[in-house]
Scaffold this motif. Structure first.
Motif, mmCIF file in Angstrom:
data_model
loop_
_atom_site.group_PDB
_atom_site.id
_atom_site.type_symbol
_atom_site.label_atom_id
_atom_site.label_comp_id
_atom_site.label_asym_id
_atom_site.label_seq_id
_atom_site.Cartn_x
_atom_site.Cartn_y
_atom_site.Cartn_z
ATOM 1 N N LEU A 26 0.824 -1.201 0.000
ATOM 2 C CA LEU A 26 0.000 0.000 0.000
ATOM 3 C C LEU A 26 0.862 1.257 0.000
ATOM 4 C CD1 LEU A 26 -2.725 1.383 0.107
ATOM 5 C CD2 LEU A 26 -2.685 1.157 2.616
ATOM 6 N N GLY A 27 1.893 1.278 0.831
ATOM 7 C CA GLY A 27 2.788 2.428 0.864
ATOM 8 C C GLY A 27 3.485 2.637 -0.467
ATOM 9 N N PHE A 28 3.917 1.531 -1.088
ATOM 10 C CA PHE A 28 4.569 1.623 -2.394
ATOM 11 C C PHE A 28 3.594 2.156 -3.434
ATOM 12 C CE2 PHE A 28 5.760 -0.162 -6.511
ATOM 13 C CZ PHE A 28 7.069 0.286 -6.620
ATOM 14 N N ALA A 29 2.344 1.690 -3.391
ATOM 15 C CA ALA A 29 1.334 2.159 -4.335
ATOM 16 C C ALA A 29 1.088 3.651 -4.171
ATOM 17 C CB ALA A 29 0.032 1.382 -4.152
ATOM 18 N N ILE A 30 1.050 4.135 -2.934
ATOM 19 C CA ILE A 30 0.810 5.559 -2.676
ATOM 20 C C ILE A 30 1.955 6.413 -3.211
ATOM 21 C CG2 ILE A 30 0.615 7.292 -0.849
ATOM 22 C CD1 ILE A 30 -0.923 5.201 0.792
ATOM 23 N N VAL A 31 3.189 5.972 -2.959
ATOM 24 C CA VAL A 31 4.347 6.717 -3.451
ATOM 25 C C VAL A 31 4.355 6.741 -4.979
ATOM 26 C CG1 VAL A 31 6.865 6.728 -3.607
ATOM 27 C CG2 VAL A 31 5.754 6.316 -1.410
ATOM 28 N N THR A 32 4.093 5.594 -5.605
ATOM 29 C CA THR A 32 4.065 5.527 -7.070
ATOM 30 C C THR A 32 2.937 6.380 -7.633
ATOM 31 O OG1 THR A 32 4.899 3.258 -6.922
ATOM 32 C CG2 THR A 32 4.071 3.965 -9.055
ATOM 33 N N ILE A 129 -0.614 5.880 -16.886
ATOM 34 C CA ILE A 129 -1.419 4.852 -16.211
ATOM 35 C C ILE A 129 -0.775 3.466 -16.309
ATOM 36 C CG2 ILE A 129 -3.666 3.701 -16.123
ATOM 37 C CD1 ILE A 129 -3.775 6.560 -15.112
ATOM 38 N N PRO A 130 -0.358 3.005 -17.494
ATOM 39 C CA PRO A 130 0.308 1.697 -17.554
ATOM 40 C C PRO A 130 1.632 1.657 -16.785
ATOM 41 C CG PRO A 130 -0.518 2.307 -19.716
ATOM 42 C CD PRO A 130 -0.626 3.523 -18.851
ATOM 43 N N PHE A 131 2.326 2.789 -16.707
ATOM 44 C CA PHE A 131 3.555 2.834 -15.914
ATOM 45 C C PHE A 131 3.249 2.493 -14.460
ATOM 46 C CE2 PHE A 131 6.044 5.608 -13.002
ATOM 47 C CZ PHE A 131 7.243 4.936 -13.067
ATOM 48 N N PHE A 132 2.176 3.077 -13.911
ATOM 49 C CA PHE A 132 1.794 2.764 -12.531
ATOM 50 C C PHE A 132 1.532 1.272 -12.378
ATOM 51 C CE2 PHE A 132 -1.440 1.783 -9.408
ATOM 52 C CZ PHE A 132 -0.969 2.415 -8.271
ATOM 53 N N TRP A 133 0.767 0.689 -13.301
ATOM 54 C CA TRP A 133 0.399 -0.718 -13.157
ATOM 55 C C TRP A 133 1.577 -1.646 -13.412
ATOM 56 C CZ3 TRP A 133 -3.333 -1.912 -10.273
ATOM 57 C CH2 TRP A 133 -4.399 -1.019 -10.110
ATOM 58 N N GLY A 134 2.528 -1.238 -14.233
ATOM 59 C CA GLY A 134 3.738 -2.024 -14.387
ATOM 60 C C GLY A 134 4.539 -2.048 -13.098
ATOM 61 N N MET A 135 4.669 -0.891 -12.451
ATOM 62 C CA MET A 135 5.363 -0.823 -11.167
ATOM 63 C C MET A 135 4.646 -1.674 -10.122
ATOM 64 S SD MET A 135 8.033 1.385 -11.361
ATOM 65 C CE MET A 135 8.260 2.128 -9.733
#
Length: 283
Positions: A26-32, A129-135
């Motif tokens: 969750l923390g990683f998702a928020i930062v990304t 958007i795809p960059f976020f989902w790739g990360m």
């Protein structure tokens, strides 16, 4: 300028690595997500939305879309094959193939998109958007078995992109004579591209030998070469949009490095393409 670039890199690289390995999902998702919102803010002028209010709304809309997509993921199922994750990754592959055509035929290719702010905004959507989902997909890969497995994969892609970029710079300075895409980025050469690919191949060999990852070497090599090529395309594509908008840097948030987009332009292509190939095609 070089001094600032080196100092900033020495500060940012340990922070990025710490975020990869220490933050929970969750923390990683928020930062990304925050990085993606800043990238959306910087994309505004590239799309023709220059006023602060327009850029703020663009960043907020990007964040809202990502939050709603995250909300749609079931708590009990984070499979890469979920539509909300897989679809943006496949969209990235399609977009970067289209971007290749735009770059190859620039400036004539700009005739059908340079006057459309909506179309340029859409290009930003399929970049960010795809960059976020790739990360996100790479970070969560194998998380139940080993919480750090996905972090190693993301570190690999980042080192691959940074290494390929550094190798291209060194080889280009030493041997560069033949321009790669003079109408888009006059400084890039074919010799630099070859040097970047050789550096990427070396990183791939070292990682496959010493990193705690299990992968078929041939699959890793294919994904690595394509991701390295995609990283060059990501850089060239942002250069094309900046050239068309008359902008040198996407921003000034990072001393000596320009904006967020200037730092992640290669990753916006390499990360989702690598994630799609490694997790949806070869895994």
């Amino acid at each position: 300028m070089l001094k600032y670039r080196v100092i900033t890199a020495l500060i940012l690289i340990p922070i990025v690595i710490a975020a990869l390995f220490l933050l929970p999902p969750l923390g990683f998702a928020i930062v990304t997500l925050a990085v993606c919102m800043l990238a959306a803010w910087e994309w505004g002028p590239l799309a023709g939305f220059s006023s602060p209010s327009q850029r703020i709304w663009g960043a907020l809309l990007c964040g809202l879309v990502l939050v709603l997509m995250l909300w749609a993921i079931p708590a009990y199922n984070r499979s890469i094959h979920l539509t909300v994750i897989a679809l943006p990754l496949w969209a990235a592959v399609v977009w970067w193939l289209l971007a290749l055509v735009l770059v190859l035929f620039y400036p004539s290719s700009a005739a059908w998109w340079k006057h459309s702010r909506l179309l340029k905004a859409l290009f930003g959507v399929v970049t960010i958007i795809p960059f976020f989902w790739g990360m996100f997909a790479l970070r969560l890969h194998g998380y139940e078995q080993d919480p750090h497995q996905g972090a190693w994969w993301l570190l690999y892609v980042m080192l691959l992109v940074w290494g390929a970029d550094s190798g291209a710079y060194v080889f280009g300075k030493m041997f560069g004579k033949n321009k790669l895409a003079p109408k888009v980025s006059p400084g890039k050469t074919w010799e630099g591209l070859i040097g970047g690919l050789l550096t990427a191949a070396l990183i791939s060999w070292l990682f496959s030998r010493y990193a705690p990852l299990t992968v078929v070497p041939s699959s890793l090599l294919i994904c690595t070469v394509i991701a390295a090529l995609a990283s060059v395309l990501g850089d060239l594509t942002e250069s094309m949009f900046k050239r068309e908008a008359g902008i040198k840097d996407s921003g000034n948030l990072i001393p000596g490095h320009g904006g967020i987009l200037d730092r992640i332009d290669s990753l916006t292509a390499a990360v989702p393409v690598f994630a799609c190939l490694m997790l949806l095609v070869f895994y």
